[in-house]
Design an enzyme around this catalytic site. Structure first.
Site, PDB file in Angstrom:
ATOM      1  CG  ASP A 220      -1.830   1.178   1.288  1.00  0.00           C
ATOM      2  OD1 ASP A 220      -1.672   2.094   0.447  1.00  0.00           O
ATOM      3  OD2 ASP A 220      -2.698   1.205   2.171  1.00  0.00           O
TER       4      ASP A 220
ATOM      5  CB  SER B 127      11.251   8.703 -16.479  1.00  0.00           C
ATOM      6  OG  SER B 127      10.854   9.237 -17.710  1.00  0.00           O
TER       7      SER B 127
ATOM      8  CD  GLU C 141       8.210  12.571 -20.166  1.00  0.00           C
ATOM      9  OE1 GLU C 141       7.913  13.701 -19.759  1.00  0.00           O
ATOM     10  OE2 GLU C 141       8.024  12.202 -21.331  1.00  0.00           O
TER      11      GLU C 141
ATOM     12  CE1 TYR D 102       5.743   8.264 -15.584  1.00  0.00           C
ATOM     13  CE2 TYR D 102       7.656   9.415 -16.442  1.00  0.00           C
ATOM     14  CZ  TYR D 102       7.038   8.241 -16.061  1.00  0.00           C
ATOM     15  OH  TYR D 102       7.722   7.053 -16.139  1.00  0.00           O
TER      16      TYR D 102
ATOM     17  CG  ASN E  94      11.194   6.504 -25.041  1.00  0.00           C
ATOM     18  OD1 ASN E  94      11.833   7.426 -24.548  1.00  0.00           O
ATOM     19  ND2 ASN E  94      10.004   6.663 -25.579  1.00  0.00           N
TER      20      ASN E  94
HETATM   21  P1  GDP Z   1       6.943   8.731 -24.967  1.00  0.00           P
HETATM   22  O1  GDP Z   1       8.376   8.954 -25.338  1.00  0.00           O
HETATM   23  O2  GDP Z   1       6.772   8.273 -23.558  1.00  0.00           O
HETATM   24  O3  GDP Z   1       6.086   9.906 -25.317  1.00  0.00           O
HETATM   25  O4  GDP Z   1       6.503   7.462 -25.862  1.00  0.00           O
HETATM   26  P2  GDP Z   1       5.398   7.290 -27.029  1.00  0.00           P
HETATM   27  O5  GDP Z   1       5.606   5.931 -27.568  1.00  0.00           O
HETATM   28  O6  GDP Z   1       4.020   7.621 -26.525  1.00  0.00           O
HETATM   29  O7  GDP Z   1       5.780   8.385 -28.126  1.00  0.00           O
HETATM   30  C1  GDP Z   1       7.012   8.403 -28.786  1.00  0.00           C
HETATM   31  C2  GDP Z   1       7.011   9.428 -29.906  1.00  0.00           C
HETATM   32  O8  GDP Z   1       6.207   8.950 -30.990  1.00  0.00           O
HETATM   33  C3  GDP Z   1       6.420  10.804 -29.528  1.00  0.00           C
HETATM   34  O9  GDP Z   1       7.274  11.810 -30.046  1.00  0.00           O
HETATM   35  C4  GDP Z   1       5.104  10.868 -30.259  1.00  0.00           C
HETATM   36  O10 GDP Z   1       4.764  12.190 -30.661  1.00  0.00           O
HETATM   37  C5  GDP Z   1       5.396  10.015 -31.491  1.00  0.00           C
HETATM   38  N1  GDP Z   1       4.193   9.448 -32.090  1.00  0.00           N
HETATM   39  C6  GDP Z   1       3.856   9.522 -33.406  1.00  0.00           C
HETATM   40  N2  GDP Z   1       2.692   8.902 -33.638  1.00  0.00           N
HETATM   41  C7  GDP Z   1       2.267   8.410 -32.437  1.00  0.00           C
HETATM   42  C8  GDP Z   1       1.111   7.656 -32.055  1.00  0.00           C
HETATM   43  O11 GDP Z   1       0.243   7.333 -32.863  1.00  0.00           O
HETATM   44  N3  GDP Z   1       1.042   7.308 -30.721  1.00  0.00           N
HETATM   45  C9  GDP Z   1       2.001   7.654 -29.799  1.00  0.00           C
HETATM   46  N4  GDP Z   1       1.897   7.275 -28.509  1.00  0.00           N
HETATM   47  N5  GDP Z   1       3.095   8.392 -30.155  1.00  0.00           N
HETATM   48  C10 GDP Z   1       3.218   8.755 -31.454  1.00  0.00           C
END
Ligand code: GDP
Length: 306
Positions: free
Chosen positions: A40, A107, A109, A131, A160
């Site tokens: 928890d 991260s 981030e 985040y 990532n």
């Molecule tokens: P993040 O690095 O945590 O934001 O991982 P994501 O997988 O969500 O996104 C990675 C990159 O892919 C970002 O720059 C998004 O703008 C780009 N992207 C392009 N098309 C898409 C889509 O259809 N879905 C998501 N999630 N990201 C996208």
């Protein structure tokens, strides 16, 4: 992480919100091999009780709201779980057994709109999302517990990290799953956001190896964990569809409504410290990562079809 630790002969205890629910969702590779206890994150006393009864030697914290589309929706919950709960955990460690080694899944981030590229441990934190702010708070407190209380607490600043288990809201898995469906004739097109967006994508299995190494050192510290190479969403599509003998240009459409604001500098890390001090290098390269994810989704889609 659990699979890696089991391979090394560890007793692995999963600290989860709901052990019954988690038992049902456990991967077959873990079922019967790990124990689960209720964790928890809002209760310091409950955390202390678990630590006192389990008596861990190492603690890896992955409990967090994940990034992705929903990461702006609940800033209070985000700070509570991704930030404050880490402080509670560190405090419970200090009170119960200051010898427990702690590793945080942080991260990239925390760099938000990064102020330099590539980003390393020395890059100024500049979070631009709840985040990132929560993860940054956790990192700052880890440093404070290290310095003030001598706790062996380390933070892995993970770029990532992908694998066939990645959630569908992330672009990598969205691409590999839909490419597999297109190959099988179950879909015709795939709508994405900006194809020129770039990320430093690595294999999650390599990154947990870095986290394990971090806890085997003689002293704690923070490490950027990344591949050091950026690729575009377009590159990802090209390899994913190409692996299926398809040309992504015939299937992938850019949907401007899904475009996110462009990053001011390239989001790519430098893992030089991890290379130098941990002897860590990622084993799975970008192309193999994409192909493994596609192969896995092709099997998944084919099984669903049957
Ligand atoms: P993040 O690095 O945590 O934001 O991982 P994501 O997988 O969500 O996104 C990675 C990159 O892919 C970002 O720059 C998004 O703008 C780009 N992207 C392009 N098309 C898409 C889509 O259809 N879905 C998501 N999630 N990201 C996208």
């Amino acid at each position: 992480m659990a699979e890696l630790l089991l391979k090394k002969g560890y007793r692995v205890v999963g600290a989860v919100r709901d052990p019954i629910d988690a038992t049902q969702r456990l991967l077959p590779t873990l079922s019967g091999h790990i124990e689960l206890v209720k964790w928890d994150m809002h209760s310091s006393s409950a955390m202390s009780q678990v630590l006192a009864s389990v008596k861990p030697t190492e603690f890896y914290n992955f409990a967090a709201y994940s990034s992705g589309a929903g990461m702006y929706d609940d800033p209070v919950g985000m700070i509570e779980v991704n930030g404050l709960a880490v402080v509670r955990t560190l405090e419970a460690i200090r009170l119960v057994d200051g010898g427990i080694r702690f590793c945080q899944a942080s991260s990239r981030e925390v760099f938000g709109e990064a102020l330099e590229s590539p980003q390393s441990e020395l890059t100024q934190r500049h979070p631009r999302s709840p985040y990132g702010a929560a993860k940054s708070l956790a990192d700052t407190m880890i440093e404070i517990y290290r310095q003030r209380h001598g706790i062996f607490a380390s933070s892995a600043i993970l770029f990532n990290h992908e694998s066939p288990r990645r959630g569908m809201s992330f672009v990598t898995r969205k691409i590999t799953y839909e490419a597999a469906r297109i190959k099988r004739g179950l879909a015709r097109e795939l709508y994405l956001g900006n194809l020129d967006a770039q990320r430093d994508w690595g294999f999650a299995g390599d990154y947990v190896q870095a986290m394990w190494l971090m806890l085997q050192q003689s002293s704690p510290g923070d490490f950027v964990v990344c591949t050091g190479k950026a690729h575009s969403v377009r590159d990802f599509c090209e390899y994913a569809f190409g692996h299926l003998d398809l040309d992504y240009k015939n299937y992938v459409k850019e949907d401007e409504a899904s475009f996110r604001r462009a990053e001011p500098v390239l989001l790519v890390g430098s893992a030089l410290k991890a290379e130098r001090e941990l002897g860590w290098f990622p084993e799975i390269g970008f192309r193999k990562l994409v192909e493994d994810m596609v192969d896995s989704d092709l099997r998944l889609v084919s099984a669903v079809e049957i």
